[in-house]
Scaffold this motif. Structure first.
Motif, PDB file in Angstrom:
ATOM      1  N   TRP A 225       0.829  -1.203   0.000  1.00  0.00           N
ATOM      2  CA  TRP A 225       0.000   0.000   0.000  1.00  0.00           C
ATOM      3  C   TRP A 225       0.867   1.257   0.000  1.00  0.00           C
ATOM      4  O   TRP A 225       0.608   2.213  -0.754  1.00  0.00           O
ATOM      5  N   LYS A 226       1.891   1.273   0.825  1.00  0.00           N
ATOM      6  CA  LYS A 226       2.771   2.441   0.875  1.00  0.00           C
ATOM      7  C   LYS A 226       3.463   2.665  -0.461  1.00  0.00           C
ATOM      8  O   LYS A 226       3.614   3.813  -0.922  1.00  0.00           O
ATOM      9  N   ALA A 227       3.860   1.585  -1.106  1.00  0.00           N
ATOM     10  CA  ALA A 227       4.498   1.709  -2.421  1.00  0.00           C
ATOM     11  C   ALA A 227       3.512   2.235  -3.456  1.00  0.00           C
ATOM     12  O   ALA A 227       3.866   3.066  -4.310  1.00  0.00           O
ATOM     13  N   ALA A 228       2.254   1.779  -3.373  1.00  0.00           N
ATOM     14  CA  ALA A 228       1.229   2.269  -4.305  1.00  0.00           C
ATOM     15  C   ALA A 228       1.000   3.764  -4.111  1.00  0.00           C
ATOM     16  O   ALA A 228       0.868   4.525  -5.081  1.00  0.00           O
ATOM     17  N   CYS A 229       0.958   4.199  -2.860  1.00  0.00           N
ATOM     18  CA  CYS A 229       0.767   5.627  -2.587  1.00  0.00           C
ATOM     19  C   CYS A 229       1.930   6.455  -3.134  1.00  0.00           C
ATOM     20  O   CYS A 229       1.746   7.625  -3.524  1.00  0.00           O
ATOM     21  N   ALA A 230       3.118   5.848  -3.162  1.00  0.00           N
ATOM     22  CA  ALA A 230       4.297   6.551  -3.674  1.00  0.00           C
ATOM     23  C   ALA A 230       4.450   6.409  -5.187  1.00  0.00           C
ATOM     24  O   ALA A 230       5.377   6.990  -5.762  1.00  0.00           O
ATOM     25  N   GLY A 231       3.561   5.650  -5.825  1.00  0.00           N
ATOM     26  CA  GLY A 231       3.672   5.433  -7.260  1.00  0.00           C
ATOM     27  C   GLY A 231       4.794   4.494  -7.653  1.00  0.00           C
ATOM     28  O   GLY A 231       5.204   4.463  -8.821  1.00  0.00           O
ATOM     29  N   ASP A 232       5.275   3.700  -6.706  1.00  0.00           N
ATOM     30  CA  ASP A 232       6.366   2.760  -6.958  1.00  0.00           C
ATOM     31  C   ASP A 232       5.773   1.413  -7.368  1.00  0.00           C
ATOM     32  O   ASP A 232       5.680   0.472  -6.574  1.00  0.00           O
ATOM     33  N   TRP A 233       5.375   1.313  -8.626  1.00  0.00           N
ATOM     34  CA  TRP A 233       4.613   0.148  -9.066  1.00  0.00           C
ATOM     35  C   TRP A 233       5.461  -1.104  -9.199  1.00  0.00           C
ATOM     36  O   TRP A 233       4.940  -2.216  -9.102  1.00  0.00           O
ATOM     37  N   ALA A 234       6.764  -0.958  -9.363  1.00  0.00           N
ATOM     38  CA  ALA A 234       7.635  -2.142  -9.393  1.00  0.00           C
ATOM     39  C   ALA A 234       7.642  -2.824  -8.025  1.00  0.00           C
ATOM     40  O   ALA A 234       7.571  -4.056  -7.924  1.00  0.00           O
ATOM     41  N   THR A 235       7.699  -2.007  -6.961  1.00  0.00           N
ATOM     42  CA  THR A 235       7.652  -2.576  -5.609  1.00  0.00           C
ATOM     43  C   THR A 235       6.279  -3.161  -5.313  1.00  0.00           C
ATOM     44  O   THR A 235       6.170  -4.211  -4.671  1.00  0.00           O
ATOM     45  N   VAL A 236       5.223  -2.487  -5.777  1.00  0.00           N
ATOM     46  CA  VAL A 236       3.872  -3.024  -5.596  1.00  0.00           C
ATOM     47  C   VAL A 236       3.792  -4.428  -6.178  1.00  0.00           C
ATOM     48  O   VAL A 236       3.297  -5.362  -5.529  1.00  0.00           O
ATOM     49  N   LYS A 237       4.273  -4.600  -7.406  1.00  0.00           N
ATOM     50  CA  LYS A 237       4.213  -5.922  -8.042  1.00  0.00           C
ATOM     51  C   LYS A 237       5.082  -6.935  -7.311  1.00  0.00           C
ATOM     52  O   LYS A 237       4.677  -8.087  -7.102  1.00  0.00           O
ATOM     53  N   ALA A 238       6.264  -6.516  -6.872  1.00  0.00           N
ATOM     54  CA  ALA A 238       7.161  -7.440  -6.171  1.00  0.00           C
ATOM     55  C   ALA A 238       6.538  -7.917  -4.864  1.00  0.00           C
ATOM     56  O   ALA A 238       6.626  -9.107  -4.515  1.00  0.00           O
ATOM     57  N   GLU A 239       5.919  -7.007  -4.145  1.00  0.00           N
ATOM     58  CA  GLU A 239       5.269  -7.402  -2.894  1.00  0.00           C
ATOM     59  C   GLU A 239       4.088  -8.332  -3.173  1.00  0.00           C
ATOM     60  O   GLU A 239       3.879  -9.317  -2.456  1.00  0.00           O
ATOM     61  N   GLN A 240       3.297  -8.024  -4.214  1.00  0.00           N
ATOM     62  CA  GLN A 240       2.175  -8.903  -4.543  1.00  0.00           C
ATOM     63  C   GLN A 240       2.663 -10.282  -4.940  1.00  0.00           C
ATOM     64  O   GLN A 240       2.082 -11.303  -4.539  1.00  0.00           O
ATOM     65  N   ASP A 241       3.733 -10.349  -5.720  1.00  0.00           N
ATOM     66  CA  ASP A 241       4.276 -11.646  -6.126  1.00  0.00           C
ATOM     67  C   ASP A 241       4.694 -12.466  -4.907  1.00  0.00           C
ATOM     68  O   ASP A 241       4.439 -13.677  -4.845  1.00  0.00           O
ATOM     69  N   ARG A 242       5.333 -11.819  -3.953  1.00  0.00           N
ATOM     70  CA  ARG A 242       5.758 -12.526  -2.739  1.00  0.00           C
ATOM     71  C   ARG A 242       4.556 -13.025  -1.946  1.00  0.00           C
ATOM     72  O   ARG A 242       4.522 -14.173  -1.489  1.00  0.00           O
ATOM     73  N   LEU A 243       3.555 -12.157  -1.791  1.00  0.00           N
ATOM     74  CA  LEU A 243       2.359 -12.556  -1.052  1.00  0.00           C
ATOM     75  C   LEU A 243       1.632 -13.697  -1.758  1.00  0.00           C
ATOM     76  O   LEU A 243       1.072 -14.584  -1.101  1.00  0.00           O
ATOM     77  N   ASN A 244       1.668 -13.698  -3.073  1.00  0.00           N
ATOM     78  CA  ASN A 244       1.000 -14.773  -3.799  1.00  0.00           C
ATOM     79  C   ASN A 244       1.647 -16.130  -3.542  1.00  0.00           C
ATOM     80  O   ASN A 244       0.966 -17.156  -3.533  1.00  0.00           O
ATOM     81  N   GLU A 245       2.956 -16.132  -3.318  1.00  0.00           N
ATOM     82  CA  GLU A 245       3.611 -17.395  -2.961  1.00  0.00           C
ATOM     83  C   GLU A 245       3.097 -17.905  -1.615  1.00  0.00           C
ATOM     84  O   GLU A 245       2.876 -19.107  -1.425  1.00  0.00           O
ATOM     85  N   ILE A 246       2.863 -16.990  -0.682  1.00  0.00           N
ATOM     86  CA  ILE A 246       2.327 -17.381   0.630  1.00  0.00           C
ATOM     87  C   ILE A 246       0.877 -17.844   0.501  1.00  0.00           C
ATOM     88  O   ILE A 246       0.436 -18.751   1.208  1.00  0.00           O
ATOM     89  N   SER A 247       0.151 -17.260  -0.444  1.00  0.00           N
ATOM     90  CA  SER A 247      -1.267 -17.603  -0.605  1.00  0.00           C
ATOM     91  C   SER A 247      -1.478 -19.061  -1.009  1.00  0.00           C
ATOM     92  O   SER A 247      -2.599 -19.566  -0.926  1.00  0.00           O
ATOM     93  N   HIS A 248      -0.425 -19.751  -1.399  1.00  0.00           N
ATOM     94  CA  HIS A 248      -0.581 -21.163  -1.761  1.00  0.00           C
ATOM     95  C   HIS A 248      -0.915 -22.047  -0.565  1.00  0.00           C
ATOM     96  O   HIS A 248      -1.154 -23.256  -0.742  1.00  0.00           O
ATOM     97  N   ILE A 249      -0.951 -21.471   0.632  1.00  0.00           N
ATOM     98  CA  ILE A 249      -1.459 -22.244   1.773  1.00  0.00           C
ATOM     99  C   ILE A 249      -2.873 -22.749   1.481  1.00  0.00           C
ATOM    100  O   ILE A 249      -3.327 -23.727   2.077  1.00  0.00           O
ATOM    101  N   TRP A 250      -3.586 -22.093   0.540  1.00  0.00           N
ATOM    102  CA  TRP A 250      -4.945 -22.530   0.190  1.00  0.00           C
ATOM    103  C   TRP A 250      -4.963 -23.739  -0.728  1.00  0.00           C
ATOM    104  O   TRP A 250      -5.928 -24.493  -0.730  1.00  0.00           O
ATOM    105  N   ASP A 251      -3.948 -23.896  -1.564  1.00  0.00           N
ATOM    106  CA  ASP A 251      -4.064 -24.905  -2.618  1.00  0.00           C
ATOM    107  C   ASP A 251      -3.057 -26.048  -2.521  1.00  0.00           C
ATOM    108  O   ASP A 251      -2.957 -26.867  -3.431  1.00  0.00           O
ATOM    109  N   VAL A 252      -2.317 -26.107  -1.410  1.00  0.00           N
ATOM    110  CA  VAL A 252      -1.409 -27.247  -1.216  1.00  0.00           C
ATOM    111  C   VAL A 252      -2.076 -28.354  -0.404  1.00  0.00           C
ATOM    112  O   VAL A 252      -1.484 -29.407  -0.180  1.00  0.00           O
ATOM    113  N   THR A 253      -3.294 -28.117   0.015  1.00  0.00           N
ATOM    114  CA  THR A 253      -4.017 -29.097   0.827  1.00  0.00           C
ATOM    115  C   THR A 253      -4.922 -29.950  -0.050  1.00  0.00           C
ATOM    116  O   THR A 253      -5.168 -29.636  -1.215  1.00  0.00           O
TER     117      THR A 253
END
Length: 306
Positions: A225-253
């Motif tokens: 969110w802070k990166a989005a407010c700063a217009g730093d879209w590369a960091t926004v995408k990098a953070e989302q990519d990292r969080l998406n790896e964690i989100s696999h807690i839903w689909d490894v079961t």
């Protein structure tokens, strides 16, 4: 009331249960304090992730009271008043008001399914009879009615709604709503309920997010969110990519679905991380065991959360 604005990360708080299905207050305190320390901008209690439809009126009151006490005015508190029909939601809203909530989150009526004229009147009644800002919760997968973006924009422009929590999966409709909200002078706070494409919602103009995964990893969502407010879209995408790896807690079961697989994965992860004392689920849902727990453990280990 419609002047209430909120922006940023507003996690829908998962509620910990003891093995005998009582509210686990020490675990609740750990979870809430961790998210506030991470820098979240608000907390949403008694949403889908917060066991609202599993909760008796007494349980709802207890959750709200403990939440208000623990938060202690550090961030705004939004409370879900999700119930089958309008008068029941009014009752739930009055309790939340009494206990000190800052805003209310309401779905359209469900079970006795109705047309759009009745849905519109429902939100007008909530606005007229309750003294807190109202957020519409668009979640058709659970309530079987999609809230049209044009209706939401109309109610926002008239001051009936202070905002929308969008969990519809209708990204086109949400994008149109964001644009219309801007044309109207931005009367509403528009929050995406997505977890894995929050970056896209921010780029489109969303005012914030309500990600359940922030119970497990709030820091990344705050950085995004802070990166989005700063217009730093590369960091926004990098953070989302990292969080998406964690989100696999839903689909490894395997062998679990719906609430057991979604909120069950959150509770399992929080238990493994030492935040929850137990992964107990509300009856009749069973907590994860065996290989499912180990699969989630591996995702957490691989992503530096254990």
């Amino acid at each position: 009331m419609a002047d209430f604005k909120i922006r940023g990360v507003v996690p829908p708080v998962v509620v910990p249960d003891t093995p005998d299905h009582e509210l686990d207050v020490p675990s609740f305190e750990r979870l809430i304090n961790r998210m506030i320390d991470a820098g979240v901008d608000g907390l949403f209690f008694l949403g889908s992730s917060g066991e609202v439809v599993f909760s008796t009126d007494l349980r709802r009151r207890q959750v709200i009271a403990e939440a208000i006490r623990i938060v202690d005015h550090r961030v705004p508190v939004l409370v879900g008043i999700i119930d089958t029909e309008t008068d029941r939601m009014v009752e739930q809203g009055k309790v939340a008001q009494e206990l000190g909530a800052d805003a209310l989150v309401a779905t359209c009526p469900f079970y006795a399914l109705q047309g759009m004229a009745e849905v519109e009147e429902h939100f007008r009644i909530l606005h007229e009879e309750l003294d807190l800002p109202i957020f519409a919760y668009d979640i058709p997968v659970c309530v079987h009615t999609k809230l049209p973006w044009k209706l939401l924009a109309k109610l926002g422009a008239e001051g009936v709604l202070a905002g929308v929590k969008d969990s519809s999966g209708d990204d086109v409709g949400f994008r149109y709503l964001v644009q219309e909200n801007e044309k109207l002078g931005h009367p509403m706070s528009l929050l995406t309920g997505h977890e894995v494409v929050v970056d896209g919602a921010y780029l489109g103009g969303a005012d914030g997010s309500v990600p359940g995964l922030a119970n497990v990893e709030p820091y990344g969502y705050v950085r995004m969110w802070k990166a989005a407010c700063a217009g730093d879209w590369a960091t926004v995408k990098a953070e989302q990519d990292r969080l998406n790896e964690i989100s696999h807690i839903w689909d490894v079961t395997s062998g679990v679905q719906g609430y057991a697989g979604g909120v069950g994965a959150f509770k399992t992860a929080l238990n493994l991380m030492g935040i929850f004392d137990s992964p107990t689920m509300p009856r009749p849902v069973k907590a994860m065991t065996g290989q499912n727990v180990e699969a989630i453990r591996k995702v957490l280990l691989d992503n530096g959360l254990l």
